[in-house]
Design a protein around this motif. Sequence first.
Motif, mmCIF file in Angstrom:
data_model
loop_
_atom_site.group_PDB
_atom_site.id
_atom_site.type_symbol
_atom_site.label_atom_id
_atom_site.label_comp_id
_atom_site.label_asym_id
_atom_site.label_seq_id
_atom_site.Cartn_x
_atom_site.Cartn_y
_atom_site.Cartn_z
ATOM 1 N N ILE A 22 0.831 -1.204 0.000
ATOM 2 C CA ILE A 22 0.000 0.000 0.000
ATOM 3 C C ILE A 22 0.865 1.253 0.000
ATOM 4 O O ILE A 22 0.578 2.228 -0.698
ATOM 5 N N THR A 58 -7.357 5.527 2.121
ATOM 6 C CA THR A 58 -8.064 4.999 3.287
ATOM 7 C C THR A 58 -9.487 5.561 3.308
ATOM 8 O O THR A 58 -9.781 6.577 2.666
ATOM 9 N N LEU A 95 -8.122 0.613 4.979
ATOM 10 C CA LEU A 95 -8.071 0.710 3.532
ATOM 11 C C LEU A 95 -9.430 1.036 2.924
ATOM 12 O O LEU A 95 -10.456 0.507 3.331
ATOM 13 N N ALA A 134 -7.207 0.162 -3.319
ATOM 14 C CA ALA A 134 -6.419 -0.126 -2.115
ATOM 15 C C ALA A 134 -6.629 -1.565 -1.654
ATOM 16 O O ALA A 134 -5.663 -2.306 -1.404
ATOM 17 N N GLN A 135 -7.890 -1.984 -1.538
ATOM 18 C CA GLN A 135 -8.162 -3.354 -1.112
ATOM 19 C C GLN A 135 -7.729 -4.358 -2.183
ATOM 20 O O GLN A 135 -7.292 -5.464 -1.861
ATOM 21 N N ALA A 157 -4.049 -4.961 -1.630
ATOM 22 C CA ALA A 157 -3.836 -5.869 -0.496
ATOM 23 C C ALA A 157 -4.091 -7.314 -0.917
ATOM 24 O O ALA A 157 -3.333 -8.224 -0.570
#
Length: 207
Positions: free
Chosen positions: A35, A50, A56, A61-62, A65
């Motif tokens: 990230i 975020t 997140l 973003a997710q 991950a």
Amino acid sequence: EHWSSTQRWEKIKDGAMWLGNTYDIDFIIPYGTAIQNLRLSEYNNTSELTRDGTHLASGLAQYTAGCCYFETVLSSRYKKSIWGNSLRINDVDNNKVGMVRVDDESAEIAQKAAFLATHNMFELRNPHLADLTDYRYGEALNQEEYSLTFRLTGNSIQSLQSERTYCVYGPSGILINKMSTEQELTNLPAGLYIVRQGAKTRKIAVK
């Protein structure tokens, strides 16, 4: 709350490094580094990817991950890297805080951010500068020596010259560097590594 995201990452990095060295932990999923890599790219936003300053956001973003989990946990098992994977997942609510949509362009950067994090979880790299080579999703990796090589601007990894060369792998079993002398190993960033010289393999911890 007064720390920047980079300062927070530094503290998490230091904690992970200490835990790994203290308890001989050699398997860490470094999605925090993934990230933070992504935050160095053009896809960072005012909320720093975020939804509330800490957790997140949905979307890219997710997705990043998830890419990091795949690259760390599954890539060596199934001989497939996340780099080049065609899966795209989006949250349809564009009004959510921190949301960045996943498309072909952003997914490529997310995959690179995750890929680079699994190679070196203790160093931040801008995924825009990464030129990954030698492998695409779905192609068979060398079954005998899982060595996914990559090139960064100004930092090309050369081909193996002889058995005297030390091949240095990260915890996920992916080749990250090649060295000609034992002394060079001490110059690696702090972390846990697998070192192979010819048929001999051993673990080292750089502190």
